[in-house]
Enzyme design. Sequence first.
Site, PDB file in Angstrom:
ATOM      1  N   GLU A  37       0.821  -1.206   0.000  1.00  0.00           N
ATOM      2  CA  GLU A  37       0.000   0.000   0.000  1.00  0.00           C
ATOM      3  C   GLU A  37       0.859   1.262   0.000  1.00  0.00           C
ATOM      4  O   GLU A  37       0.523   2.251  -0.653  1.00  0.00           O
ATOM      5  CB  GLU A  37      -0.947   0.008   1.202  1.00  0.00           C
ATOM      6  CG  GLU A  37      -2.102  -0.982   1.091  1.00  0.00           C
ATOM      7  CD  GLU A  37      -2.991  -0.714  -0.127  1.00  0.00           C
ATOM      8  OE1 GLU A  37      -3.193   0.475  -0.462  1.00  0.00           O
ATOM      9  OE2 GLU A  37      -3.463  -1.680  -0.745  1.00  0.00           O
ATOM     10  N   CYS A 192     -12.904   3.402 -14.199  1.00  0.00           N
ATOM     11  CA  CYS A 192     -13.362   4.756 -13.881  1.00  0.00           C
ATOM     12  C   CYS A 192     -12.156   5.683 -13.805  1.00  0.00           C
ATOM     13  O   CYS A 192     -11.875   6.296 -12.783  1.00  0.00           O
ATOM     14  CB  CYS A 192     -14.139   4.743 -12.565  1.00  0.00           C
ATOM     15  SG  CYS A 192     -15.185   6.196 -12.326  1.00  0.00           S
ATOM     16  N   CYS A 199     -17.243   3.541 -19.355  1.00  0.00           N
ATOM     17  CA  CYS A 199     -18.571   3.422 -18.747  1.00  0.00           C
ATOM     18  C   CYS A 199     -19.384   2.289 -19.382  1.00  0.00           C
ATOM     19  O   CYS A 199     -20.236   1.685 -18.724  1.00  0.00           O
ATOM     20  CB  CYS A 199     -19.328   4.735 -18.882  1.00  0.00           C
ATOM     21  SG  CYS A 199     -18.505   6.127 -18.087  1.00  0.00           S
ATOM     22  N   CYS A 202     -18.842  -0.746 -17.374  1.00  0.00           N
ATOM     23  CA  CYS A 202     -18.760  -0.570 -15.922  1.00  0.00           C
ATOM     24  C   CYS A 202     -19.915  -1.296 -15.229  1.00  0.00           C
ATOM     25  O   CYS A 202     -21.064  -1.152 -15.627  1.00  0.00           O
ATOM     26  CB  CYS A 202     -18.791   0.914 -15.574  1.00  0.00           C
ATOM     27  SG  CYS A 202     -18.871   1.234 -13.798  1.00  0.00           S
ATOM     28  N   CYS A 208     -25.032   5.026 -11.741  1.00  0.00           N
ATOM     29  CA  CYS A 208     -24.107   6.169 -11.715  1.00  0.00           C
ATOM     30  C   CYS A 208     -24.818   7.437 -12.160  1.00  0.00           C
ATOM     31  O   CYS A 208     -25.298   7.548 -13.280  1.00  0.00           O
ATOM     32  CB  CYS A 208     -22.909   5.879 -12.613  1.00  0.00           C
ATOM     33  SG  CYS A 208     -21.732   7.243 -12.705  1.00  0.00           S
TER      34      CYS A 208
END
Length: 357
Positions: A37, A192, A199, A202, A208
Amino acid sequence: MQPEQFYQRLLAWFDDYGRHDLPWQQDINPYRVWISEIMLQQTQVTTVIPYYQKFMQSFPTVQDLAAATQEQVLAHWAGLGYYARGRNLHKAAQLIVEQYDGEFPDTLDEVVALPGIGRSTAGAILSIACGKRHPILDGNVKRVLGRFYALEKWPGEKAAENWLWERAAQLTPPQRYADYTQAIMDLGATFCTRSKPQCADCPISAGCQAFAQDRVADFPFKKPKKDKPVRQAYLLILQQADGSLWLEERPQKGIWGGLWSFPQLETWQACEDKVQSRFSPSVSLLKWQEFRHTFSHYHLDITPVFSQQSQLIAEPSANYAADENESGRWVSMQDLLDEKLGIPAPVQKLVKQLQDY
DNA sequence: AACACGGGGAG
DNA sequence: CTCCCAGTGTT
């Protein structure tokens, strides 16, 4: 779209299309996830992979990392950039060994207290590696949710960020936090995206709001540009009877570096002082209309100060020679109009005005 | 050249 | 606590 539908679709998408074979997705433990991370902050997956593998070979456990010298740690960071991340990693490893006996803490407060780990990174570690239900809100998630809710505010704004944390918590499923965390980061990183989002494929486009309004490109809202500071300057215009103007060469570095300009002074008083000491003791000055010139990072409000031709001046006084740092000279109007010298735009403008005057 | 970014640190 | 920046990649 309800939260249940949101995470169910996202998880189903992740099962089919998400990445499950990244190095830090194997042999999952808090230490390995933590390192990944940190490396993934501001650095892309493909760049991180070789660094991660080498790092893990050299420092397989938090004890190994804590026992290393900072120099050794930073050597593994060379090329990744943001070396503060490496230094914080090392410090935190030593803290974990000393204060937690080498066991990575598993509460949000404790994890956030470690150097280099904020709320979002802590949430990622705890959800992925510790089986704890915590939301995350990194740049990817802000973008996904900013679009999903058509949030009409910059996500960095405190109120907007608090609101997004609430939504992020609400959307986190009651099980499979680890997969969900991976999934929403993956979606933001691969579908995204900032520009040209996909899209069409997606999994959550049906809910959305940006997509429904056909305004995906409007979100997330951009950071409002901070208004530029305003500075004041006087430009001293000295003109001889023959029309020539007194110009000085600006220092090479700084604004208008190396260009020839009217003397720039901060105050009216400084203008009078300069004229009286360097040029003519009894000259009177005339304030012209102030105008604004805008640079990339500040506004400069310029007050031109004109010394009338009738009262003109011959040569700079002897004092002038003592001032070694300035190089000035009289320049004819014609040379200026022919652009024989590099002069700043506002000075050009003033020269034109003088012509008409 | 401007924008984006998570956390640190200043105010 | 809030706001801004450092340092680097992307658009």
